[in-house]
Design an enzyme around this catalytic site. Structure first.
Site, PDB file in Angstrom:
ATOM      1  N   VAL A 220     -11.962 -28.346  41.810  1.00 44.96           N
ATOM      2  CA  VAL A 220     -11.639 -26.945  41.526  1.00 44.96           C
ATOM      3  C   VAL A 220     -10.165 -26.660  41.818  1.00 44.96           C
ATOM      4  O   VAL A 220      -9.475 -26.001  41.024  1.00 44.96           O
ATOM      5  CB  VAL A 220     -12.547 -25.988  42.339  1.00 44.96           C
TER       6      VAL A 220
ATOM      7  N   VAL B 149     -20.615 -18.044  43.183  1.00 45.03           N
ATOM      8  CA  VAL B 149     -21.941 -17.962  42.540  1.00 45.03           C
ATOM      9  C   VAL B 149     -21.779 -18.149  41.042  1.00 45.03           C
ATOM     10  O   VAL B 149     -21.033 -17.414  40.388  1.00 45.03           O
ATOM     11  CB  VAL B 149     -22.613 -16.594  42.801  1.00 45.03           C
TER      12      VAL B 149
ATOM     13  N   ILE C 233     -19.205 -17.744  35.460  1.00 48.31           N
ATOM     14  CA  ILE C 233     -19.871 -16.501  35.028  1.00 48.31           C
ATOM     15  C   ILE C 233     -19.455 -15.359  35.965  1.00 48.31           C
ATOM     16  O   ILE C 233     -19.624 -15.475  37.181  1.00 48.31           O
ATOM     17  CB  ILE C 233     -21.411 -16.653  35.078  1.00 48.31           C
TER      18      ILE C 233
ATOM     19  N   GLY D  83     -22.091 -37.466  35.691  1.00 46.83           N
ATOM     20  CA  GLY D  83     -21.274 -36.621  36.575  1.00 46.83           C
ATOM     21  C   GLY D  83     -21.860 -35.242  36.808  1.00 46.83           C
ATOM     22  O   GLY D  83     -21.174 -34.366  37.341  1.00 46.83           O
TER      23      GLY D  83
ATOM     24  N   GLU E  86     -24.340 -35.314  42.246  1.00 53.44           N
ATOM     25  CA  GLU E  86     -23.645 -36.097  43.279  1.00 53.44           C
ATOM     26  C   GLU E  86     -24.471 -37.341  43.591  1.00 53.44           C
ATOM     27  O   GLU E  86     -25.670 -37.389  43.283  1.00 53.44           O
ATOM     28  CB  GLU E  86     -23.563 -35.271  44.574  1.00 53.44           C
TER      29      GLU E  86
ATOM     30  N   LYS F  46     -26.414 -19.330  47.057  1.00 50.59           N
ATOM     31  CA  LYS F  46     -25.886 -18.370  46.076  1.00 50.59           C
ATOM     32  C   LYS F  46     -26.740 -17.099  46.057  1.00 50.59           C
ATOM     33  O   LYS F  46     -26.207 -15.986  45.951  1.00 50.59           O
ATOM     34  CB  LYS F  46     -25.844 -19.028  44.687  1.00 50.59           C
TER      35      LYS F  46
ATOM     36  N   GLY G 222     -17.795 -26.922  37.367  1.00 49.17           N
ATOM     37  CA  GLY G 222     -16.799 -27.680  36.609  1.00 49.17           C
ATOM     38  C   GLY G 222     -15.394 -27.181  36.905  1.00 49.17           C
ATOM     39  O   GLY G 222     -15.204 -26.052  37.352  1.00 49.17           O
TER      40      GLY G 222
HETATM   41  N1  LIG Z   1     -16.914 -28.629  41.762  1.00 50.15           N
HETATM   42  C1  LIG Z   1     -17.428 -27.543  41.205  1.00 50.15           C
HETATM   43  O1  LIG Z   1     -17.707 -27.508  40.000  1.00 50.15           O
HETATM   44  C2  LIG Z   1     -17.615 -26.296  42.038  1.00 50.15           C
HETATM   45  C3  LIG Z   1     -18.173 -25.153  41.429  1.00 50.15           C
HETATM   46  C4  LIG Z   1     -18.328 -23.974  42.180  1.00 50.15           C
HETATM   47  C5  LIG Z   1     -17.955 -23.980  43.515  1.00 50.15           C
HETATM   48  N2  LIG Z   1     -17.462 -25.125  44.076  1.00 50.15           N
HETATM   49  C6  LIG Z   1     -17.061 -25.074  45.492  1.00 50.15           C
HETATM   50  O2  LIG Z   1     -15.646 -25.240  45.557  1.00 50.15           O
HETATM   51  C7  LIG Z   1     -15.294 -25.926  46.753  1.00 50.15           C
HETATM   52  C8  LIG Z   1     -14.461 -27.157  46.398  1.00 50.15           C
HETATM   53  O3  LIG Z   1     -15.244 -28.035  45.607  1.00 50.15           O
HETATM   54  P1  LIG Z   1     -14.602 -29.308  44.868  1.00 50.15           P
HETATM   55  O4  LIG Z   1     -15.675 -29.847  44.002  1.00 50.15           O
HETATM   56  O5  LIG Z   1     -13.291 -28.954  44.276  1.00 50.15           O
HETATM   57  O6  LIG Z   1     -14.377 -30.285  46.125  1.00 50.15           O
HETATM   58  P2  LIG Z   1     -13.618 -31.695  46.138  1.00 50.15           P
HETATM   59  O7  LIG Z   1     -13.376 -32.189  44.772  1.00 50.15           O
HETATM   60  O8  LIG Z   1     -14.355 -32.566  47.117  1.00 50.15           O
HETATM   61  O9  LIG Z   1     -12.184 -31.331  46.788  1.00 50.15           O
HETATM   62  C9  LIG Z   1     -12.020 -31.001  48.141  1.00 50.15           C
HETATM   63  C10 LIG Z   1     -10.526 -30.929  48.463  1.00 50.15           C
HETATM   64  O10 LIG Z   1     -10.391 -30.533  49.814  1.00 50.15           O
HETATM   65  C11 LIG Z   1      -9.527 -31.438  50.505  1.00 50.15           C
HETATM   66  N3  LIG Z   1     -10.026 -31.569  51.881  1.00 50.15           N
HETATM   67  C12 LIG Z   1     -11.281 -31.916  52.282  1.00 50.15           C
HETATM   68  N4  LIG Z   1     -11.359 -31.886  53.634  1.00 50.15           N
HETATM   69  C13 LIG Z   1     -10.133 -31.511  54.080  1.00 50.15           C
HETATM   70  C14 LIG Z   1      -9.583 -31.297  55.365  1.00 50.15           C
HETATM   71  N5  LIG Z   1     -10.300 -31.467  56.480  1.00 50.15           N
HETATM   72  N6  LIG Z   1      -8.281 -30.927  55.457  1.00 50.15           N
HETATM   73  C15 LIG Z   1      -7.546 -30.753  54.343  1.00 50.15           C
HETATM   74  N7  LIG Z   1      -8.014 -30.925  53.081  1.00 50.15           N
HETATM   75  C16 LIG Z   1      -9.291 -31.301  52.960  1.00 50.15           C
HETATM   76  C17 LIG Z   1      -9.593 -32.739  49.761  1.00 50.15           C
HETATM   77  O11 LIG Z   1      -8.364 -33.429  49.993  1.00 50.15           O
HETATM   78  P3  LIG Z   1      -8.075 -34.903  49.360  1.00 50.15           P
HETATM   79  O12 LIG Z   1      -8.064 -34.672  47.878  1.00 50.15           O
HETATM   80  O13 LIG Z   1      -6.751 -35.288  49.896  1.00 50.15           O
HETATM   81  O14 LIG Z   1      -9.225 -35.756  49.806  1.00 50.15           O
HETATM   82  C18 LIG Z   1      -9.777 -32.250  48.313  1.00 50.15           C
HETATM   83  O15 LIG Z   1      -8.516 -32.014  47.723  1.00 50.15           O
HETATM   84  C19 LIG Z   1     -16.614 -26.224  47.469  1.00 50.15           C
HETATM   85  O16 LIG Z   1     -16.877 -25.222  48.413  1.00 50.15           O
HETATM   86  C20 LIG Z   1     -17.646 -26.169  46.345  1.00 50.15           C
HETATM   87  O17 LIG Z   1     -18.938 -25.813  46.794  1.00 50.15           O
HETATM   88  C21 LIG Z   1     -17.284 -26.268  43.374  1.00 50.15           C
END
Ligand SMILES: NC(=O)c1ccc[n+]([C@@H]2O[C@H](COP(=O)([O-])OP(=O)(O)OC[C@H]3O[C@@H](n4cnc5c(N)ncnc54)[C@H](OP(=O)(O)O)[C@@H]3O)[C@@H](O)[C@H]2O)c1
Length: 342
Positions: A15, A133, A137, A188, A191, A206, A303
């Site tokens: 994100v 959430v 949307i 993808g 997880e 949510k 996404g």
């Molecule tokens: N993915 C989705 O489609 C989606 C949709 C809705 C909501 N969300 C929410 O959005 C949030 C992020 O999701 P994501 O999928 O983008 O996660 P992600 O791909 O795992 O990215 C997490 C990021 O946080 C960094 N990070 C993790 N632990 C850290 C720490 N202790 N100190 C500093 N940086 C740290 C990581 O750094 P590095 O890159 O250096 O490892 C990475 O850049 C979550 O709360 C998730 O529930 C995600």
């Protein structure tokens, strides 16, 4: 022209990279919508040397949260790290340091919502959470703005794309649960550890956020009836189809007199109705308000770019000054409902 609105990103994963991309590539469009430039000032990550989906100027990448907290020019901290420990501390510290917060973190708000919203209120700052959430949307702004005249009677949603993908594959291709899960992982949509998606916990997080917003209750997951999709068999799916139904993992909040029923469970949905038609990893929400009747929203629930769309809309709302009014009227820190959770 006003001063730029300064943004610090915590996290540049799926994100975060989408948000950075929008902020860096759509400068004119976003600046026009916000009435001032949106400036990406800091990007905090765990590993500064990692190759990323988006190219971030080296001089704005940091691993030091204190650098961001001390920078008085930062207007908003955007938490996209995930988890409930480091992220909780970072959000609370950011609010105490006088920064607004935008987050997509549903687990964080479901578990620590009261503390976080109270801190925001105390610090005279806001927490915006459109992306937490149903991804892209705009369900939060629908509830807080477009439907503000209504007493909400029920919310029913497909709020988890992974489980919806698996159920769609089981329904359309006759797969068993394990085969559908493997396919979702290969593509993808799931997880490697899909537990929180398939056991209903993610949808419950949510639903807790929507329930706080629409019904002013602090509903922890343990107050909901929660059941996942892991036990569904091809026979269940086939018998449902013969009767004209499909199984969907439905998150539902329903007002019944002075009670609020909250549940996440595999539910039989009649074919031909809007929720039954939501396939693949998509999400949908159906809201019933006393004045408006039924409203239906659907689209990408997760996404990189759909979620970034919701995050950046929060940043624009803040830069314009709209989010502050909305947050005051939402009173998310008060869970003073007289409804009892059943
Ligand atoms: N993915 C989705 O489609 C989606 C949709 C809705 C909501 N969300 C929410 O959005 C949030 C992020 O999701 P994501 O999928 O983008 O996660 P992600 O791909 O795992 O990215 C997490 C990021 O946080 C960094 N990070 C993790 N632990 C850290 C720490 N202790 N100190 C500093 N940086 C740290 C990581 O750094 P590095 O890159 O250096 O490892 C990475 O850049 C979550 O709360 C998730 O529930 C995600």
């Amino acid at each position: 022209m006003q001063e730029p609105f300064s943004v610090a990103l915590l996290g540049c994963g799926t994100v975060g990279a989408g948000v950075a991309q929008l902020l860096m590539q759509q400068v004119d469009r976003l600046g026009n919508r916000a009435g001032r430039a949106l400036q990406l000032k800091h990007v905090l990550v765990r590993d500064p040397n990692k190759v990323r989906d988006v190219s971030i100027p080296h001089n704005i990448v940091t691993t030091d949260l204190n650098l961001i907290l001390r920078d008085s020019s930062v207007d908003v901290v955007v938490e996209l790290v995930g988890g409930t420990t480091w992220a909780r501390d970072a959000v609370i510290q950011s609010l105490k340091a006088g920064k607004h917060v935008v987050t997509a973190n549903k687990a964080l708000l479901a578990q620590h919502g009261t503390e976080i919203f109270r801190q925001a209120h105390e610090s005279n700052r806001i927490v915006a959470f459109e992306a937490s959430v149903a991804g892209g949307i705009p369900i939060i702004s629908a509830l807080t703005q477009g439907l503000a005249a209504n007493e909400i009677q029920s919310i029913q949603g497909i709020l988890n794309g992974t489980s919806n993908y698996i159920l769609t594959a089981m329904t359309e291709h006759g797969h068993d649960y394990q085969t559908a899960l493997k396919e979702a992982q290969q593509l993808g949509f799931a997880e490697s550890d899909p537990t929180l998606d398939v056991d209903g916990s993610d949808a419950a997080h949510k639903l807790a956020i929507l329930a706080r917003l629409a019904f002013r209750v602090d509903a922890a997951s343990d107050q909901m009836f929660l059941s996942g999709i892991q036990e569904l068999t091809p026979l269940d799916i086939r018998l449902a189809a013969e009767l004209g139904y499909v199984f969907k993992l439905i998150a539902e909040a329903r007002r019944i007199n002075q009670r609020l029923s909250l549940q996440v469970s595999p539910t039989l949905v009649r074919r031909g109705t809007p929720l039954a038609d939501i396939g693949g990893a998509n999400n949908a929400v159906q809201i019933r308000g006393d004045a408006v009747g039924d409203v239906f929203l659907s689209g990408a629930g997760a996404g990189m770019m759909p979620t970034a769309s919701a995050v950046v809309s929060d940043i624009i709302d803040l830069a314009v000054g709209r989010a502050q009014h909305t947050f005051d009227s939402m009173r998310m820190w008060d869970t003073d409902s007289t409804l009892s959770i059943a």
